[in-house]
Design an enzyme around this catalytic site. Structure first.
Site, PDB file in Angstrom:
ATOM      1  N   LYS A  66     107.284  89.725  22.931  1.00 12.10           N
ATOM      2  CA  LYS A  66     108.252  90.690  22.397  1.00 12.10           C
ATOM      3  C   LYS A  66     109.650  90.239  22.800  1.00 12.10           C
ATOM      4  O   LYS A  66     109.846  89.227  23.460  1.00 12.10           O
ATOM      5  CB  LYS A  66     108.003  92.108  22.949  1.00 12.10           C
ATOM      6  CG  LYS A  66     106.596  92.660  22.744  1.00 12.10           C
ATOM      7  CD  LYS A  66     106.267  92.941  21.292  1.00 12.10           C
ATOM      8  CE  LYS A  66     104.833  93.456  21.150  1.00 12.10           C
ATOM      9  NZ  LYS A  66     104.412  93.528  19.735  1.00 12.10           N
ATOM     10  N   SER A 110     104.842  96.951  15.346  1.00 13.23           N
ATOM     11  CA  SER A 110     104.856  96.383  16.686  1.00 13.23           C
ATOM     12  C   SER A 110     104.434  97.427  17.699  1.00 13.23           C
ATOM     13  O   SER A 110     105.020  98.513  17.778  1.00 13.23           O
ATOM     14  CB  SER A 110     106.263  95.861  17.031  1.00 13.23           C
ATOM     15  OG  SER A 110     106.319  95.432  18.371  1.00 13.23           O
ATOM     16  N   SER A 137      99.912  87.595  15.400  1.00 11.88           N
ATOM     17  CA  SER A 137     100.195  88.838  14.678  1.00 11.88           C
ATOM     18  C   SER A 137     101.584  88.791  14.058  1.00 11.88           C
ATOM     19  O   SER A 137     102.354  87.849  14.275  1.00 11.88           O
ATOM     20  CB  SER A 137     100.092  90.043  15.629  1.00 11.88           C
ATOM     21  OG  SER A 137     101.210  90.071  16.505  1.00 11.88           O
ATOM     22  N   SER A 184     104.034  91.012  14.626  1.00 11.90           N
ATOM     23  CA  SER A 184     104.943  91.924  15.331  1.00 11.90           C
ATOM     24  C   SER A 184     106.325  91.338  15.584  1.00 11.90           C
ATOM     25  O   SER A 184     107.266  92.085  15.841  1.00 11.90           O
ATOM     26  CB  SER A 184     104.327  92.351  16.663  1.00 11.90           C
ATOM     27  OG  SER A 184     104.278  91.271  17.569  1.00 11.90           O
TER      28      SER A 184
END
Length: 271
Positions: free
Chosen positions: A134, A224, A77, A79
């Site tokens: 993250k 995100s 992704s 994010s």
């Protein structure tokens, strides 16, 4: 990332299974074969034992390396743009935050503590069958705030420098025109993407990070799903950490590199 969960379970099962076959062969079956050799049996190894002898060393090495040294992941992704792109294949240091058992992820030997700014792979508390990535923003005891487009740490606003407009390529082309900023996170400067003309109506607030937990955010702030939006808990427990992402070793649009291939990403350290 469900594929990784299946692979992890299969790897453990096959390693233990082949190891048990070799153990039983050494303790019982081989003696019986040797005793019967020359009678009704030629003493040759059964196919299962032969396969186990061939594959067990390889499976054991892969299991040890993957569980305790480094594990590969693919970024699916946007994010973590602009620092991690869709299609980046990364390596995660598995002993950065303690040696953990495969499957259960239980910590057996502590090593170092996570630091603010680390890019981490983890199992999200609301979906523990997945693996997400993250950046750690808040450490235990920190007061984290996000209001407007500004991040606050312990009551102080984090400062930013505008580097210009981002130009995306490939699957990240839709991020073109976003503001590329340097976020002066204490102890770790890094770049983020934001739409300075837009304030997200959700994900605004203040949080105090509990002991043994962390507050995480994606670098692509408007795209995100992170601690700002988790409803059950806004925090990441230490026991759900998988490791620290440290290098990009490949960039392909699929697992078999049938799509575009970006050689410039190879060897890029994750800051």
């Amino acid at each position: 990332m469900q594929l990784f969960k299946f692979f992890e379970i299969a790897l453990v099962v096959l390693t233990l299974g082949s190891g048990l076959v070799l153990l039983f062969d050494r303790l019982y079956w081989r003696k019986r074969r040797l005793a019967r050799a020359g009678l009704l049996d030629d003493g040759s190894e059964p196919v299962l034992v032969d396969w186990s002898r061939s594959f067990f060393p390889v499976l054991a090495v892969v299991l040890v390396v993957r569980s305790f040294v480094a594990e590969p992941y693919r970024i699916p992704s946007s994010s973590m743009m602009p620092n991690l792109l869709i299609g980046d294949f990364i390596l995660v240091n598995k002993f950065s935050y303690g040696l953990r058992l495969p499957i259960s992820n239980a910590k057996i030997i502590p090593t170092w503590e996570p630091e603010r700014g680390d890019v981490v792979v983890f199992k999200p508390p609301h979906d523990p069958d997945q693996n997400w990535i993250k950046r750690i923003i808040g450490l235990p005891g920190d007061r984290v705030g996000f209001r407007g487009n500004t991040l606050y740490l312990n009551g102080e606003p984090v400062t930013y420098q505008l580097k210009g407009n981002y130009i995306g390529q490939g699957p990240g082309a839709d991020m073109t025109g976003k503001s590329l900023l340097v976020e002066n996170l204490p102890g770790r400067e890094h770049t983020v993407l934001e739409d300075l003309r837009f304030v997200h109506p959700f994900g605004q607030g203040d949080w105090v990070v509990p002991e043994g937990q962390y507050f995480v955010m994606g670098d692509n702030r408007d795209h995100s799903e992170d601690s700002r939006f988790w409803t059950q808990t806004s925090f990441l427990p230490d026991e759900l950490l998988r490791g620290k992402a440290f290098i990009i070793w490949l960039n392909c649009q699929d697992w078999f590199c049938k799509g575009s291939f970006d050689a410039s990403r190879i060897g890029t350290r994750i800051q």
